[in-house]
Each structure stands twice: as structure tokens, then as C-alpha cells.
Design an enzyme around this catalytic site. Structure first.
Site, PDB file in Angstrom:
ATOM      1  N   ARG A  45       0.918  -1.125   0.055  1.00 54.81           N
ATOM      2  CA  ARG A  45       0.167   0.186   0.142  1.00 54.81           C
ATOM      3  C   ARG A  45       0.907   1.334  -0.005  1.00 54.81           C
ATOM      4  NH1 ARG A  45      -5.137  -1.305   4.008  1.00 54.81           N
ATOM      5  NH2 ARG A  45      -5.833  -3.191   2.817  1.00 54.81           N
ATOM      6  N   ASP A 156     -15.212   8.510  10.092  1.00 52.56           N
ATOM      7  CA  ASP A 156     -13.984   7.333   9.748  1.00 52.56           C
ATOM      8  C   ASP A 156     -12.759   8.269   9.869  1.00 52.56           C
ATOM      9  OD1 ASP A 156     -13.832   4.392   8.137  1.00 52.56           O
ATOM     10  OD2 ASP A 156     -12.115   5.568   8.114  1.00 52.56           O
TER      11      ASP A 156
END
Length: 287
Positions: A45, A156
Site C-alpha cells: 500500500r 472514519d
């Protein structure tokens, strides 16, 4: 040349020391565990960040983060990169069926105001599929009952997924679990579908769903304390036990008496330590 570059990229890895620093940092900042088994995932990532920063190696990235004072600038991107954001529309559909058949009616029955406002909080909303699923269920109930209003909050830690939620544009294949009738009522189709068809949540529903950035590891949350339903599903599994208890305690403090906390089915055992009444698998009511 491209193949050679790819092989060289695959051979480059975070040093043990830098992985441990990143793992500890993410654990402290957002509560998420990154054990050694997650190392390849983290590296995969972060390769995009190396390219974005025009860095040649993970060694350079470690220097940038920890030895050249780049962490303050990079922390948001780092969190966005390593956090897991798995979500779907109507994921664990039993919870939404329970909302429709039982929870909403009981919550409204407790209220004395003529047109009560039902507040729902998706506390790890990812790209917004959970928040919009709740909104669709509630909108259909409002159309039938006409005796309540509702608002949905999605929060979030990742700014990337929050942006997706605010745009409310999703690949068409992602909404396949949604009943066809709901799709026709709550989705707009692109006038000129591209190679990958997309849909968008209708504006009437988007106006009733708000997205904010929130770190569940914060000591307090800047939201109302009369929330009716909080969904905290499939996120606690990434937290240490002590942090799980703290997050749950803080969230329960935002529920009105009689309100409900919904955990993921894989987290149902975590909920057994909560001093709340269990009314269904992974569903707890504040008394």
C-alpha cells in the site's frame, strides 16, 4: 525495462526498525494493530506513496518519516494507506432487517414528540455504504409510516474514504446486493455509462447523510449524546482489547437510553462484556 523496474520494486522492503516504528505509530494514533504478518500488505500500500513523493526506496521513505521531519505532513497519507476499508451495501443484512422490523418502531414508541428525529451513526463508515444502506432503509420506512424523521452520520479516520462517501458515486457492481426496488428509488444511473458503470445516491438521500473525520482513539467525540442507533461493525477486530473497551464505552455514552449498539457478527463476543442488554446477535440496547 518496465519488468526490471517491477522486480527491483518487489525486492525493496521496509527495514525491521522502520516497520516497527510505523506499526507502533499506527497503533498509538488510530488503535489498529499491524503485526509482522501485515508487513507485505503495508509495503504494497505504501509503494504508491513512494511514487507520489518521488522517493527511490523504502529506506528513503523511512528517512523522510522519522529522520527528516516529514511525519507531520505525511501522517494523514500514511493512515489512509494502511487502514483497511472493507465495506458493502447491506453487509450483514440481518441488522438492517432488525432495524426495519423492530428497532425503529420501538425507538419511536419511546418518544413523545410528534415527529421525532431518529439519529443513526455509522462509526466506522469507510466509503459510506453502511451509512447509505441505513439511510435507504429509513427513507423507505418514512415513506410508509410518516411519523418520524432521520439523520445519518458517518465517521472514519481516513480522509480518502470520506471523500468517496461525500461524492456518493459507486461502481455498479457494488450495489448488486441491494434489492432492485431500492436501487430504482435511491440510485441514479449515469447517462453515458463508461467502461465501468457507476451509480450515484440520489440527492434527497445525500442531504440526510453527513460525513466527518473522527479518530475512535480520541478521548472524546464531538457529537450528540442522544443517538438512537450506532453501528460499529467489523472494526474492533483490529483493536487491542483495552482499546476495544474504551471505544465501546465512549460510544455508549452517546446513545440515548433505549438506544442500540450494533457490532459486527464476528465481534459478538466482544460485546458480552458490555453492561447492556443483548437483544439479538451482536445487537445491544442501552438501559
Amino acid at each position: 525495462m518496465a519488468a526490471l523496474a517491477h522486480r527491483l520494486e518487489d525486492d525493496d522492503h521496509l527495514s525491521d526498525a522502520d516497520f516497527i516504528k510505523i506499526s507502533n505509530l499506527i497503533g498509538q494514533q488510530v488503535g489498529i494493530k499491524l503485526p509482522p504478518s501485515k508487513r507485505l500488505m503495508v509495503e504494497g500500500r505504501l509503494r504508491r506513496r513512494l511514487r507520489a513523493l518521488d522517493l527511490a526506496s523504502f529506506s528513503d521513505y523511512g528517512d523522510y518519516l522519522f529522520r527528516l521531519d516529514g511525519l507531520e505532513t505525511e501522517i494523514t497519507y500514511l493512515i489512509n494507506a494502511v487502514t483497511t476499508n472493507k465495506t458493502d451495501f447491506f453487509r450483514e443484512p440481518e441488522h438492517f432487517e432488525l432495524m426495519q422490523k423492530k428497532l425503529v418502531a420501538e425507538l419511536i414508541a419511546q418518544r413523545r414528540d410528534r415527529l421525532p428525529l431518529l439519529k443513526v451513526w455509522s462509526a466506522a463508515s469507510s466509503t459510506g455504504a453502511e451509512a447509505y444502506t441505513a439511510a435507504m432503509v429509513l427513507a423507505d420506512m418514512v415513506a410508509q409510516r410518516r411519523d418520524f424523521r432521520f439523520a445519518v452520520l458517518g465517521t472514519d479516520i481516513s480522509t480518502d474514504v470520506l471523500d468517496i462517501g461525500r461524492r456518493a458515486i459507486y461502481p455498479a457492481e457494488q450495489v448488486v446486493p441491494m434489492p432492485p426496488g431500492m436501487q430504482s428509488r435511491h440510485l441514479m444511473q449515469a447517462r453515458r455509462p463508461g467502461a465501468r458503470p457507476e451509480v450515484r445516491i440520489v440527492p434527497e438521500l445525500r442531504r440526510l447523510v453527513r460525513f466527518d473525520q473522527l479518530n475512535l482513539m480520541d478521548e472524546s467525540y464531538p457529537y450528540d449524546r442522544d443517538v438512537d442507533i450506532i453501528l460499529l461493525r467489523n472494526v474492533l477486530i483490529y483493536f487491542e482489547k483495552a482499546d476495544q473497551a474504551k471505544v465501546i464505552s465512549r460510544l455508549v455514552g452517546h446513545l440515548r437510553p433505549g438506544g442500540y449498539l450494533l457490532l459486527g457478527h464476528s465481534e459478538s463476543m466482544i460485546g458480552t462484556s458490555i453492561t447492556m442488554r443483548q437483544v439479538a446477535p451482536a445487537v445491544f440496547q442501552k438501559t
